[in-house]
Scaffold this motif. Structure first.
Motif, PDB file in Angstrom:
ATOM      1  N   TYR A   5       0.837  -1.193   0.000  1.00  0.00           N
ATOM      2  CA  TYR A   5       0.000   0.000   0.000  1.00  0.00           C
ATOM      3  C   TYR A   5       0.879   1.253   0.000  1.00  0.00           C
ATOM      4  O   TYR A   5       1.795   1.380   0.819  1.00  0.00           O
ATOM      5  N   LEU A   6       0.589   2.170  -0.912  1.00  0.00           N
ATOM      6  CA  LEU A   6       1.272   3.461  -0.909  1.00  0.00           C
ATOM      7  C   LEU A   6       0.770   4.231   0.312  1.00  0.00           C
ATOM      8  O   LEU A   6      -0.435   4.441   0.468  1.00  0.00           O
ATOM      9  N   PRO A  15       8.583  13.046  16.888  1.00  0.00           N
ATOM     10  CA  PRO A  15       8.890  11.709  17.414  1.00  0.00           C
ATOM     11  C   PRO A  15       7.855  10.670  16.999  1.00  0.00           C
ATOM     12  O   PRO A  15       8.199   9.503  16.759  1.00  0.00           O
ATOM     13  N   ALA A  16       6.585  11.087  16.923  1.00  0.00           N
ATOM     14  CA  ALA A  16       5.524  10.158  16.528  1.00  0.00           C
ATOM     15  C   ALA A  16       5.690   9.740  15.070  1.00  0.00           C
ATOM     16  O   ALA A  16       5.523   8.569  14.723  1.00  0.00           O
ATOM     17  N   ARG A  17       6.036  10.704  14.207  1.00  0.00           N
ATOM     18  CA  ARG A  17       6.251  10.383  12.793  1.00  0.00           C
ATOM     19  C   ARG A  17       7.425   9.425  12.637  1.00  0.00           C
ATOM     20  O   ARG A  17       7.339   8.427  11.902  1.00  0.00           O
ATOM     21  N   LYS A  18       8.516   9.720  13.325  1.00  0.00           N
ATOM     22  CA  LYS A  18       9.720   8.891  13.232  1.00  0.00           C
ATOM     23  C   LYS A  18       9.459   7.490  13.781  1.00  0.00           C
ATOM     24  O   LYS A  18       9.893   6.484  13.199  1.00  0.00           O
ATOM     25  N   GLY A  19       8.735   7.421  14.906  1.00  0.00           N
ATOM     26  CA  GLY A  19       8.449   6.132  15.516  1.00  0.00           C
ATOM     27  C   GLY A  19       7.583   5.256  14.635  1.00  0.00           C
ATOM     28  O   GLY A  19       7.844   4.053  14.489  1.00  0.00           O
ATOM     29  N   LEU A  20       6.562   5.851  14.027  1.00  0.00           N
ATOM     30  CA  LEU A  20       5.683   5.088  13.153  1.00  0.00           C
ATOM     31  C   LEU A  20       6.414   4.648  11.891  1.00  0.00           C
ATOM     32  O   LEU A  20       6.224   3.525  11.401  1.00  0.00           O
ATOM     33  N   LEU A  21       7.256   5.529  11.359  1.00  0.00           N
ATOM     34  CA  LEU A  21       8.042   5.172  10.180  1.00  0.00           C
ATOM     35  C   LEU A  21       8.913   3.950  10.464  1.00  0.00           C
ATOM     36  O   LEU A  21       9.030   3.039   9.635  1.00  0.00           O
ATOM     37  N   ASN A  22       9.486   3.918  11.653  1.00  0.00           N
ATOM     38  CA  ASN A  22      10.315   2.786  12.054  1.00  0.00           C
ATOM     39  C   ASN A  22       9.484   1.509  12.166  1.00  0.00           C
ATOM     40  O   ASN A  22       9.908   0.429  11.728  1.00  0.00           O
ATOM     41  N   LEU A  23       8.297   1.626  12.743  1.00  0.00           N
ATOM     42  CA  LEU A  23       7.424   0.461  12.885  1.00  0.00           C
ATOM     43  C   LEU A  23       6.989  -0.086  11.525  1.00  0.00           C
ATOM     44  O   LEU A  23       6.970  -1.304  11.308  1.00  0.00           O
ATOM     45  N   SER A  25       8.564   0.004   8.841  1.00  0.00           N
ATOM     46  CA  SER A  25       9.688  -0.625   8.134  1.00  0.00           C
ATOM     47  C   SER A  25       9.756  -2.129   8.388  1.00  0.00           C
ATOM     48  O   SER A  25      10.416  -2.863   7.663  1.00  0.00           O
ATOM     49  N   HIS A  26       9.025  -2.586   9.410  1.00  0.00           N
ATOM     50  CA  HIS A  26       8.972  -4.023   9.699  1.00  0.00           C
ATOM     51  C   HIS A  26       8.026  -4.751   8.741  1.00  0.00           C
ATOM     52  O   HIS A  26       8.005  -5.987   8.722  1.00  0.00           O
ATOM     53  N   PHE A  27       7.268  -3.986   7.960  1.00  0.00           N
ATOM     54  CA  PHE A  27       6.281  -4.596   7.060  1.00  0.00           C
ATOM     55  C   PHE A  27       6.445  -4.042   5.637  1.00  0.00           C
ATOM     56  O   PHE A  27       5.523  -3.424   5.083  1.00  0.00           O
ATOM     57  N   PRO A  28       7.609  -4.242   5.033  1.00  0.00           N
ATOM     58  CA  PRO A  28       7.857  -3.682   3.693  1.00  0.00           C
ATOM     59  C   PRO A  28       6.954  -4.274   2.614  1.00  0.00           C
ATOM     60  O   PRO A  28       6.715  -3.628   1.590  1.00  0.00           O
ATOM     61  N   GLU A  29       6.439  -5.479   2.867  1.00  0.00           N
ATOM     62  CA  GLU A  29       5.551  -6.092   1.882  1.00  0.00           C
ATOM     63  C   GLU A  29       4.143  -5.506   1.948  1.00  0.00           C
ATOM     64  O   GLU A  29       3.339  -5.686   1.032  1.00  0.00           O
ATOM     65  N   THR A  30       3.851  -4.763   3.033  1.00  0.00           N
ATOM     66  CA  THR A  30       2.509  -4.191   3.213  1.00  0.00           C
ATOM     67  C   THR A  30       2.469  -2.686   2.984  1.00  0.00           C
ATOM     68  O   THR A  30       1.518  -2.161   2.411  1.00  0.00           O
ATOM     69  N   LEU A 107       4.326  -2.709  18.162  1.00  0.00           N
ATOM     70  CA  LEU A 107       4.525  -3.509  16.958  1.00  0.00           C
ATOM     71  C   LEU A 107       3.475  -4.616  16.853  1.00  0.00           C
ATOM     72  O   LEU A 107       2.951  -4.887  15.762  1.00  0.00           O
ATOM     73  N   GLU A 108       3.158  -5.243  17.981  1.00  0.00           N
ATOM     74  CA  GLU A 108       2.174  -6.322  17.971  1.00  0.00           C
ATOM     75  C   GLU A 108       0.797  -5.818  17.532  1.00  0.00           C
ATOM     76  O   GLU A 108       0.072  -6.518  16.825  1.00  0.00           O
ATOM     77  N   ARG A 109       0.449  -4.603  17.962  1.00  0.00           N
ATOM     78  CA  ARG A 109      -0.851  -4.034  17.570  1.00  0.00           C
ATOM     79  C   ARG A 109      -0.859  -3.680  16.097  1.00  0.00           C
ATOM     80  O   ARG A 109      -1.876  -3.859  15.406  1.00  0.00           O
ATOM     81  N   LEU A 110       0.261  -3.191  15.588  1.00  0.00           N
ATOM     82  CA  LEU A 110       0.348  -2.865  14.166  1.00  0.00           C
ATOM     83  C   LEU A 110       0.209  -4.129  13.317  1.00  0.00           C
ATOM     84  O   LEU A 110      -0.324  -4.084  12.208  1.00  0.00           O
ATOM     85  N   GLN A 111       0.674  -5.257  13.832  1.00  0.00           N
ATOM     86  CA  GLN A 111       0.528  -6.526  13.119  1.00  0.00           C
ATOM     87  C   GLN A 111      -0.950  -6.846  12.888  1.00  0.00           C
ATOM     88  O   GLN A 111      -1.327  -7.381  11.842  1.00  0.00           O
TER      89      GLN A 111
END
Length: 254
Positions: A5-6, A15-23, A25-30, A107-111
């Protein structure tokens, strides 16, 4: 394999933008993050230009709130709310067109969000449902406004009336409350306070919220900013942040 998804991240807190961007990055296929937006006005321009499939959207932002942003969009992408509204019922989000992440995001919630998106269809986006959900949150917010702040002082609790507070100033994970009687330190972020404070409290800087009932005067400052003098004992002078100009001008009615 389907394309990711774009994605556009929208939040006024760096900090919130940076933190979410990092999270994400764990799901590059999504998720394929196209850009970051620091306020609603910036987000509107980038949504129009980049046409993202998904937006991670903070609700409370200076100038143009998440609610106002969605109202102005011709086409609403898939919306995933990122907010400090942990006290609100999730019943407003029983439609399949949105998800709701409470800060700080884990991260678990983002999953779970990723799992939901795998079953998602673009046709499920219903603008009316998204706006109705935000309207419900706005109503609940208005019903839950506080009138005082409880401060822990060693072995006792001090209740500070909001009417006695001239302004709040954040420093990392702490916030200082300023009154004519002195200062109080609390472990609560400005973003969390901003959700609960009544309308006469205005965020004018990334680190400052003022009580507009206690403003003595406002003068223009360089770089399109403003200098606000408070009518407290110290006649505190507050310089606004540039990204909060629209909110300040809206309050002044100019």
């Amino acid at each position: 394999m389907s394309k990711p998804y774009l994605t556009l991240i929208i939040d006024d807190e760096p900090p919130a933008r940076k933190g979410l961007l990092n999270l994400l990055s764990h799901f590059p296929e999504t998720f394929q993050v196209l850009d970051l937006a620091e306020n609603g006005t910036d987000a509107k321009e980038k949504i129009t230009k980049l046409k993202p499939d998904v937006i991670f959207l903070d609700i409370e932002m200076p100038g143009l709130s998440g609610f106002e942003l969605l109202e102005q969009l011709e086409t609403i992408p898939i919306v995933i709310f990122c907010t400090a509204y942990d006290q609100y019922s999730l019943q407003a989000f029983d439609t399949n067109c949105v998800d709701y992440l409470v800060k700080p995001i884990q991260l678990e919630r983002l999953q779970q969000t990723v799992n939901k998106l795998k079953l998602f269809k673009k046709s499920d986006v219903v603008p009316e449902a998204v706006l109705k959900a935000l309207q419900e949150i706005s109503k609940q917010k208005e019903a839950k406004l506080m009138t005082s702040i409880t401060v822990k002082k060693r072995d006792k609790l001090v209740f500070v009336k909001l009417e006695d507070i001239s302004h709040f100033e954040a420093d990392k994970n702490y916030t200082t409350i300023y009154t004519d009687e002195g200062t109080h330190l609390i472990e609560e972020s400005l973003a969390s306070l901003e959700v609960k404070l009544p309308a006469n409290f205005l965020r004018v800087h990334r680190a400052i919220i003022i009580n507009t009932d206690g403003v003595k005067e406002v003068q223009k400052y360089f770089n399109s900013r403003y200098s606000i003098t408070l009518n407290n004992g110290k006649k505190s002078a507050i310089t606004t942040g540039r990204s909060y100009n629209e909110a300040v001008k809206s309050w002044m009615g100019v």
